[in-house]
Motif scaffolding. Structure first.
Motif, PDB file in Angstrom:
ATOM      1  N   GLY A   1       9.549   0.470 -11.949  1.00 58.01           N
ATOM      2  CA  GLY A   1       8.792   0.097 -10.751  1.00 58.01           C
ATOM      3  C   GLY A   1       8.182  -1.291 -10.848  1.00 58.01           C
ATOM      4  N   GLY A   2       7.617  -1.585 -11.998  1.00 53.85           N
ATOM      5  CA  GLY A   2       6.990  -2.900 -12.186  1.00 53.85           C
ATOM      6  C   GLY A   2       8.015  -4.024 -12.143  1.00 53.85           C
ATOM      7  N   GLU A   3       9.167  -3.760 -12.765  1.00 53.90           N
ATOM      8  CA  GLU A   3      10.237  -4.773 -12.757  1.00 53.90           C
ATOM      9  C   GLU A   3      10.765  -4.985 -11.340  1.00 53.90           C
ATOM     10  OE1 GLU A   3      11.709  -3.650 -17.299  1.00 53.90           O
ATOM     11  OE2 GLU A   3      12.808  -2.893 -15.572  1.00 53.90           O
TER      12      GLU A   3
ATOM     13  N   SER B   1       0.561  -4.140  -5.936  1.00 56.66           N
ATOM     14  CA  SER B   1       0.064  -3.220  -6.972  1.00 56.66           C
ATOM     15  C   SER B   1       0.410  -1.759  -6.691  1.00 56.66           C
ATOM     16  CB  SER B   1      -1.461  -3.343  -7.073  1.00 56.66           C
ATOM     17  OG  SER B   1      -2.071  -2.736  -5.942  1.00 56.66           O
ATOM     18  N   GLN B   2       0.947  -1.511  -5.516  1.00 57.74           N
ATOM     19  CA  GLN B   2       1.144  -0.124  -5.067  1.00 57.74           C
ATOM     20  C   GLN B   2       1.958   0.731  -6.047  1.00 57.74           C
ATOM     21  OE1 GLN B   2       3.638   0.807  -1.546  1.00 57.74           O
ATOM     22  NE2 GLN B   2       1.696   0.989  -0.498  1.00 57.74           N
ATOM     23  N   GLY B   3       1.371   1.833  -6.440  1.00 59.66           N
ATOM     24  CA  GLY B   3       2.074   2.800  -7.274  1.00 59.66           C
ATOM     25  C   GLY B   3       2.341   2.366  -8.704  1.00 59.66           C
ATOM     26  N   LEU B   4       1.684   1.296  -9.153  1.00 59.44           N
ATOM     27  CA  LEU B   4       1.939   0.822 -10.515  1.00 59.44           C
ATOM     28  C   LEU B   4       0.722   1.062 -11.404  1.00 59.44           C
ATOM     29  CD1 LEU B   4       3.689  -2.573  -9.662  1.00 59.44           C
ATOM     30  CD2 LEU B   4       4.778  -0.384 -10.182  1.00 59.44           C
ATOM     31  N   GLY B   5       0.969   1.188 -12.691  1.00 60.03           N
ATOM     32  CA  GLY B   5      -0.114   1.414 -13.644  1.00 60.03           C
ATOM     33  C   GLY B   5      -0.956   0.164 -13.855  1.00 60.03           C
ATOM     34  N   PRO B   6      -2.176   0.340 -14.387  1.00 64.47           N
ATOM     35  CA  PRO B   6      -3.120  -0.771 -14.499  1.00 64.47           C
ATOM     36  C   PRO B   6      -2.613  -1.976 -15.298  1.00 64.47           C
ATOM     37  CG  PRO B   6      -3.985   1.226 -15.568  1.00 64.47           C
ATOM     38  CD  PRO B   6      -2.731   1.611 -14.844  1.00 64.47           C
TER      39      PRO B   6
END
Ligand SMILES: Nc1ncnc2c1ncn2[C@@H]1O[C@H](COP(=O)(O)OP(=O)(O)OP(=O)(O)O)[C@@H](O)[C@H]1O
Ligand SMILES: [Mg+2]
Length: 238
Positions: free
Chosen positions: A140-142, A165-170
């Motif tokens: 997701g982050g990638e 930032s939606q749905g991604l870890g801190p």
């Protein structure tokens, strides 16, 4: 500074339900502005109205002094508006490289395509190592980095970012926000970022607007908004 984007009295509704009502805001050339607000506030609708993905019911949208409200999304993109939509939409069955190349469709961006690609890969080294991989197989982050990178490939003047930032870890959120700050430092780019992460977004931006149920309820500089009791009460848990 002259206004790059000027919005006045903007109204958008979906089947009679008002998503935006009388929204006015402006973004100066080179400025980084954020629109913060809770779920359903109308943040995505606002960016869609600017890029032409939704029809505007009332009001004006001016980009570099020109009324763009009646132009197609493709025309607005050609003028230099890039929209990185919510939910990091990439083409899953195309490679990372192909996704990036698709970002440089804009005629003005084509001559500097190779240069843009190098800049994006330098900004997101993980995309370089996964250039041949299918975008759908990225984390997701990638995928969010790829969506951002594709937006930059258009060499836009105005970059519209919808909740990266939606749905991604801190940790990954922190990395993405740091990269946005880095993009800002490296090149002159006007950014309009919409976010639910109120504090992080305000800390990045020069100025912000708080949007609630389709209306601007508060506006000001970064410091003033972060210190505002209404922002603190509603979003900082103070
Ligand atoms: N295509 C649509 N049809 C009908 N209603 C819609 C549509 N898109 C958005 N809405 C409604 O418009 C309002 C604003 O939605 P919008 O997606 O702009 O909010 P948002 O601030 O981006 O929220 P989030 O933080 O959850 O992404 C909401 O009440 C939503 O239900
Ligand atoms: Mg949204």
């Amino acid at each position: 500074m002259s206004a790059m984007l000027k919005i006045a009295g903007l109204g958008v509704s979906y089947g009679g339900l008002h998503a935006l009502a009388d929204v006015s805001l402006d973004v100066a050339d080179g400025e980084f502005v954020t629109i913060v607000g809770p779920n359903g506030a109308g943040k995505t609708t606002l960016l869609k109205a600017i890029s032409g993905a939704v029809r505007v019911e009332s009001g004006h949208i001016e980009f570099r002094g020109r009324d763009v409200g009646a132009l197609s999304p493709a025309r607005r993109a050609a003028l230099g508006i890039a929209h990185v939509p919510e939910g990091r939409r990439v083409f899953p069955s195309l490679t990372v490289l192909d996704n990036l190349e698709l970002g440089s469709y804009r005629a003005a961006a084509r001559p500097r395509r190779a240069e843009s690609l190098e800049a994006v890969l330098a900004l997101f080294p993980v995309l370089r190592s996964r250039a041949k991989q299918l975008a759908g197989s990225l984390s997701g982050g990638e995928q969010q980095m790829l969506a951002l990178g594709r937006g930059l490939m258009a060499q836009p003047d105005l970059l519209l970012l919808d909740e990266p930032s939606q749905g991604l870890g801190p940790r990954i959120v922190e990395q993405i926000f740091e990269t946005i700050a880095e993009i800002r430092r490296r090149r002159r780019l006007t950014i309009l970022l919409v976010e639910q992460r109120v504090v992080e977004a305000l800390e990045l931006a020069d100025r912000g607007y708080v949007l609630e149920t389709g209306r601007v309820v508060l506006a000001g500089g970064r410091g003033a908004l972060l210190a505002d009791p209404r922002v603190q009460g509603a979003y900082l848990g103070a």
